[in-house]
Design an enzyme around this catalytic site. Structure first.
Site, short mmCIF file in Angstrom:
data_model
loop_
_atom_site.label_atom_id
_atom_site.label_comp_id
_atom_site.label_asym_id
_atom_site.label_seq_id
_atom_site.Cartn_x
_atom_site.Cartn_y
_atom_site.Cartn_z
N ASP A 12 0.79 -1.25 0.00
CA ASP A 12 0.00 0.00 0.00
C ASP A 12 0.82 1.30 0.00
OD1 ASP A 12 -1.97 -1.92 0.27
OD2 ASP A 12 -2.83 -1.12 2.11
N ASP A 50 -4.64 -0.77 -1.85
CA ASP A 50 -5.94 -0.59 -1.23
C ASP A 50 -6.86 0.03 -2.29
OD1 ASP A 50 -7.13 -1.07 1.30
OD2 ASP A 50 -7.10 1.06 1.79
N HIS A 52 -10.84 0.85 -2.81
CA HIS A 52 -12.21 0.86 -2.30
C HIS A 52 -13.20 1.50 -3.27
CE1 HIS A 52 -10.70 -0.37 1.55
NE2 HIS A 52 -10.06 0.75 1.79
N HIS A 56 -17.43 3.15 0.65
CA HIS A 56 -17.03 1.89 1.28
C HIS A 56 -17.38 1.87 2.77
CE1 HIS A 56 -14.09 -1.21 2.74
NE2 HIS A 56 -14.57 -1.81 1.68
N HIS A 85 -10.65 7.15 1.59
CA HIS A 85 -9.29 7.01 1.06
C HIS A 85 -9.26 5.94 -0.02
CE1 HIS A 85 -9.56 3.77 4.02
NE2 HIS A 85 -8.65 3.15 3.29
N LYS A 110 -7.11 -4.91 -2.92
CA LYS A 110 -7.88 -5.41 -1.76
C LYS A 110 -8.81 -4.33 -1.26
CE LYS A 110 -4.01 -4.27 1.28
NZ LYS A 110 -4.68 -3.26 2.10
N CYS A 155 -2.03 -2.70 7.78
CA CYS A 155 -1.96 -3.61 6.64
C CYS A 155 -0.68 -4.45 6.63
CB CYS A 155 -2.13 -2.84 5.33
SG CYS A 155 -3.82 -2.16 5.20
#
Ligand SMILES: [Zn+2]
Length: 201
Positions: A12, A50, A52, A56, A85, A110, A155
């Protein structure tokens, strides 16, 4: 160069987690140049992102009356609520422009399911739903993982603990990580990683 059983997993390193981003980790961009240098040592190179959808369920704005960094109860357990984010396709979700992703073998995204967050590169936050990374690594014959990136206490730690639990030999290079450290979360994460058998250097 290490042998073919070794992978570097870069967690990330995205604009929103770097200074100026929506969920900035202090000094997060300081690890980029040494990560770029470290890539050359590993025959298998994986980047996570990451990723989203808008609205989310991990965003505080999706929960009436909640502010960022408060928690809520999800069907899978307690979830920290974050500022919006890493929305899919946004500049914030892009890798930091200084990160050299060109030599990467795999980018694993993810957190794309609206109702569940995903800190770990291996499993979503229900700890059951796989991302597919385990299968990728096993079919390439990888047994040793070195994890670096953002953030140490979320993470990176979740990925390291899951990797160790799955039977990989896991090292976290803490010099190439930076932490959010929310209410002591860094020390908790370091202790949990050690307890899981993760090597911290
Ligand atoms: Zn996220």
């Amino acid at each position: 160069m290490r042998d073919a059983t070794h992978a570097l997993i870069v967690i990330d390193v995205q604009n929103d987690f770097c200074p100026g981003g929506a969920l900035a980790v202090a000094d997060g961009d300081a690890i980029i140049a040494p990560i770029n240098a470290a890539l050359a040592e590993y025959p298998v190179k994986v980047f996570t992102q990451d990723w989203h959808p808008v609205g989310h369920s991990s965003f505080a704005t999706s929960h009436t009356g909640k502010a960022p960094f408060e928690t809520t109860e999800m069907p899978y357990g307690t979830q920290v609520l974050w500022p919006d984010h890493c929305e899919q396709g946004s500049n914030g979700a892009a890798f930091h422009p200084d990160l050299n992703t060109t030599p990467g073998d795999l980018v694993i995204r993810k957190g794309f399911r609206p109702q569940i967050d995903s800190y770990s590169a291996f499993f979503e936050n229900d700890r059951i739903t796989p991302t597919g990374l385990e299968g990728y690594l096993r079919t390439r014959g990888v047994t040793h993982l070195t994890l670096v990136g953002l953030a140490t206490d979320f993470c990176v730690a979740y990925s390291a603990i899951d990797g160790a639990t799955l039977g990989f030999d896991v090292t976290v290079d803490t010099t190439l990580c930076r932490a959010i450290d929310l209410d002591g979360s860094l020390q908790v994460a370091l202790d949990q990683m050690k307890a899981a058998g993760v090597t911290l250097v």
